[in-house]
Scaffold this motif. Structure first.
Motif, short mmCIF file in Angstrom:
data_model
loop_
_atom_site.label_atom_id
_atom_site.label_comp_id
_atom_site.label_asym_id
_atom_site.label_seq_id
_atom_site.Cartn_x
_atom_site.Cartn_y
_atom_site.Cartn_z
N GLY A 188 3.77 14.07 0.29
CA GLY A 188 3.98 11.86 -0.28
C GLY A 188 2.40 11.22 -0.15
N VAL A 189 2.12 12.39 1.46
CA VAL A 189 0.99 10.75 2.16
C VAL A 189 -0.39 11.64 1.05
N THR A 190 -0.32 12.48 0.94
CA THR A 190 -1.39 13.51 0.49
C THR A 190 -0.90 13.01 -1.19
N VAL A 194 -4.36 10.33 -2.61
CA VAL A 194 -5.77 10.70 -4.45
C VAL A 194 -4.93 9.86 -5.40
N ALA A 195 -3.82 9.82 -5.46
CA ALA A 195 -3.71 9.09 -6.40
C ALA A 195 -4.14 7.27 -6.14
N LEU A 196 -4.54 6.96 -5.24
CA LEU A 196 -5.36 5.73 -4.73
C LEU A 196 -6.37 6.40 -4.81
N GLY A 197 -7.16 7.15 -4.47
CA GLY A 197 -9.14 6.97 -4.17
C GLY A 197 -9.46 7.66 -5.73
N ALA A 198 -8.59 8.25 -6.45
CA ALA A 198 -8.66 8.52 -8.14
C ALA A 198 -9.32 7.38 -8.41
N PRO A 199 -8.41 6.59 -9.05
CA PRO A 199 -9.21 5.27 -10.08
C PRO A 199 -10.91 4.70 -9.04
#
Length: 254
Positions: A188-190, A194-199
């Motif tokens: 979940g952290v991974t 990723v979901a945070l870094g993409a935007p």
């Protein structure tokens, strides 16, 4: 027969204080060790500054002092507090539930603890920054607590505000990471990162593609140094809400 559902009990001061005390069960890692490490880093910086000034001509001291204002030595304590927040949620949350603490009480008590610790550390850093300014960088022109990132020319109360909001930012970002780990573990952290870094990467790409960095600079200039730090409270608040919503449905696992 009609079933009557009673509303959940409102958090009481005693329950929230109990959660705060739970986080301080081992003050060594939360309060004592950070100051010891910060003091060690400070002593090392003093030694390095002294060596530099003793081995350079006096005419170069002014330029050296300008370079020292970009020191990032004290940033350690902010990153450390993020780790403390991750552990506070990951380790203490299952333990608190075992004692009958509700998820809401746990998060509110934890948030109160983060605010209290942020104020304490901000006060300590502000005192050190004031001494550093009064002694012209400890007599060596060094800048660790009044580095350019913290506003070396700010009055003490604005420096306190900068330290305070920075502490809150790292505490609550750490809290949401800890909550994600409690609920979804490392996978979940991974995905969360990723979901945070993409935007963020997409936003940087669009700013570059549309040549909008000048507009960003104008916005930050209009907000001012302190105003720019104040904007971090938006991310802090979002992290706090997200952390609570995640913990509401989290089930601790071995």
């Amino acid at each position: 027969m009609t079933t009557i559902t009673l509303p959940p009990a409102r958090p009481t001061t005693s329950r929230l204080l109990s959660v705060m005390k739970l986080h301080l069960a081992n003050p060594w890692t939360t309060i004592t060790l950070p100051w010891i490490i910060l003091g060690t880093i400070f002593a090392a910086n003093l030694a390095i500054w002294a060596l530099i000034f003793l081995n350079t001509p006096e005419s170069a001291h002014a330029n050296i002092a300008k370079g020292l204002q970009w020191s990032g030595a004290s940033l350690y304590i902010f990153v450390y507090m993020m780790v403390v927040a991750i552990q506070a949620v990951n380790v203490t949350f299952p333990f608190a539930l075992g004692y009958g603490v509700t998820r809401r009480d746990f998060f509110l008590g934890t948030a109160m603890q983060f605010v209290t610790l942020s104020a304490m550390y901000a006060a300590g850093l502000t005192i050190l920054a004031t001494i550093e300014t009064a002694t012209n960088g400890w007599g060596l022109g060094g800048r660790m607590f009044t580095a350019a990132y913290f506003g070396s020319d700010l009055p003490w109360y604005l420096q306190f505000f900068v330290f305070f909001v920075l502490m809150l930012f790292f505490f609550f970002v750490g809290a949401v990471l800890g909550a994600v780990y409690v609920r979804w573990k490392a996978t979940g952290v991974t995905f969360f990162l990723v979901a945070l870094g993409a935007p963020v990467i997409l936003a940087l790409y669009l700013l570059t593609l549309t040549d909008s960095w000048a507009a960003v600079g104008e916005f930050l200039a209009a907000a001012g140094f302190v105003g720019t730090y104040a904007w971090s409270l938006v991310i802090t608040a979002i992290s706090g809400v997200a952390g609570y919503l995640i913990l509401r449905r989290a089930t601790p696992r071995a």
